[in-house]
Scaffold this active site. Structure first.
Site, PDB file in Angstrom:
ATOM      1  N   ASP A  80       0.719  -1.384  -0.270  1.00 43.66           N
ATOM      2  CA  ASP A  80      -0.283  -0.124  -0.146  1.00 43.66           C
ATOM      3  C   ASP A  80       1.018   1.360  -0.096  1.00 43.66           C
ATOM      4  O   ASP A  80       1.665   1.569   0.860  1.00 43.66           O
ATOM      5  CB  ASP A  80      -0.782   0.057   1.162  1.00 43.66           C
ATOM      6  CG  ASP A  80      -2.268   0.732   1.415  1.00 43.66           C
ATOM      7  OD1 ASP A  80      -2.617   1.191   2.668  1.00 43.66           O
ATOM      8  OD2 ASP A  80      -2.107   1.136  -0.343  1.00 43.66           O
ATOM      9  N   HIS A 206      -9.681   4.760  -0.802  1.00 46.94           N
ATOM     10  CA  HIS A 206      -9.096   5.255   0.799  1.00 46.94           C
ATOM     11  C   HIS A 206      -9.632   5.194   1.545  1.00 46.94           C
ATOM     12  O   HIS A 206     -11.026   6.825   1.588  1.00 46.94           O
ATOM     13  CB  HIS A 206      -7.504   5.573   0.158  1.00 46.94           C
ATOM     14  CG  HIS A 206      -7.060   4.116  -0.112  1.00 46.94           C
ATOM     15  ND1 HIS A 206      -5.634   4.769   0.191  1.00 46.94           N
ATOM     16  CD2 HIS A 206      -6.899   4.274  -1.740  1.00 46.94           C
ATOM     17  CE1 HIS A 206      -4.777   3.798  -0.666  1.00 46.94           C
ATOM     18  NE2 HIS A 206      -5.891   3.575  -1.572  1.00 46.94           N
TER      19      HIS A 206
HETATM   20  O1  G3H Z   1      -4.733   2.802   2.824  1.00 43.87           O
HETATM   21  C1  G3H Z   1      -4.493   2.848   3.504  1.00 43.87           C
HETATM   22  C2  G3H Z   1      -6.296   3.247   3.526  1.00 43.87           C
HETATM   23  O2  G3H Z   1      -6.515   4.169   3.092  1.00 43.87           O
HETATM   24  C3  G3H Z   1      -7.282   3.771   5.394  1.00 43.87           C
HETATM   25  O3  G3H Z   1      -7.937   4.502   6.042  1.00 43.87           O
HETATM   26  O4  G3H Z   1      -7.530   3.959   8.339  1.00 43.87           O
HETATM   27  O5  G3H Z   1      -8.837   5.375   7.518  1.00 43.87           O
HETATM   28  O6  G3H Z   1      -9.561   3.053   7.144  1.00 43.87           O
HETATM   29  P1  G3H Z   1      -8.701   4.605   7.024  1.00 43.87           P
HETATM   30 ZN    ZN Z   2      -4.643   4.988   1.985  1.00 51.63          ZN
END
Ligand code: G3H
Ligand code: ZN
Length: 284
Positions: A80, A206
């Site tokens: 990621d 995301h």
């Molecule tokens: O790449 C990871 C995600 O965008 C995490 O987003 O912590 O708001 O669920 P979040």
């Molecule tokens: Zn993210």
């Protein structure tokens, strides 16, 4: 079973549901994602942020791949938010299924060039590439993007970006935020609809933690096939650990690990049900 990222997302788009991509940091996290998906008969993506990979390295990737390989449901292992070609190449060589080429800090031309390079590299490993157009505000693993530096995705650029780079999926910014939403979440669904109308590849959202259920359902209807989830899962884990150690208690380490694992499964299963991927383990 390990299934390519592209196949998991293509199937989701075809059958109009979405797949959860859950960030993990350790064994308990990997097992929580797999067990939750297995209990719901759902495909799932385990994903690592660069900070987790910097600590766990190739062994952490191998752990996720081994857990995915032995799972009775389709699993992909994804890197990621990676802005570094060098780190992406190391992860690809270690066998990761797919990577996010995070060029969101660059201007359009810079992001295009960076993402194209990553797609060419990933093709050599038949790995999928998620690109990002726009930039989320918010915090994650110590990386903070101020609201002033956030950039909404411009629909008129989306088709060109997807076509020129050859990415497998496109992460968009339509008001979604990493981490905790400081105000009531507001997603620009007109913008999301315009993006979905221009690109045929799966869209990725995301910043899913804290989004109201109805917004998630609406986003799926507009072509979102992958939701990234970190904060809600990580918070369930850390809250449980602090409870287990409260008042000077010294629990057995395996009990701490089991407690953390079970705590993470709850938000993961909640999200999987919401995304509509329950009992979608079939593959044509
Ligand atoms: O790449 C990871 C995600 O965008 C995490 O987003 O912590 O708001 O669920 P979040
Ligand atoms: Zn993210």
């Amino acid at each position: 079973m390990l299934v390519p990222y592209n196949q998991i997302l293509r199937q989701a788009r075809q059958h109009q549901y979405a797949v959860g991509a859950f960030n993990i940091y350790n064994l308990e996290g990997a097992l929580a994602v797999i067990q939750a998906a297995e209990e719901l008969g759902s495909p799932v993506i385990i994903q690592l942020l660069p900070a987790a990979l910097a600590l766990g390295g190739a062994p952490l990737i191998q752990l996720c791949l081994a857990a995915g390989k032995n799972a009775p449901v389709p699993v992909a292992v994804h890197l990621d938010h990676c802005p570094s070609q060098k780190e992406i190449l190391v992860a690809l060589a270690a066998g990761i299924s797919s990577v996010m080429a995070d060029g969101s800090r660059l201007d359009y031309a810079g992001n295009l060039a960076f993402t194209k390079e990553i797609v060419q590299a990933a093709d050599r490993y038949t790995a999928g590439v998620e690109g990002e157009l726009g930039r989320l505000s918010g915090s994650e693993d110590g990386l903070t993007v101020e609201a002033a530096n956030a950039k909404m995705t411009r629909p008129e650029q989306a088709a060109d970006f997807a076509e020129q780079t050859g990415i497998s999926a496109l992460a968009v910014c339509v008001g979604n935020v990493h981490g905790t939403y400081a105000t009531e979440p507001r997603l620009d669904f007109d913008r999301l609809r315009a993006i979905g109308a221009r690109v045929a590849i799966p869209l990725v959202l995301h910043g899913t933690s804290g989004l109201p259920d109805e917004m998630i359902v609406q986003a799926i209807a507009h072509g979102v096939c992958k939701f990234n989830v970190n904060t809600e899962v990580r918070t369930a884990y850390t809250r449980t650990l602090s409870r287990l150690f409260r008042d000077g208690k010294t629990p057995e380490l395996v009990d701490v690990m089991q407690g953390g694992l079970e705590a993470m499964k709850h938000p993961i299963k909640e999200k999987i049900r919401l995304f509509g991927s329950t009992n979608k383990s079939f593959y044509q």
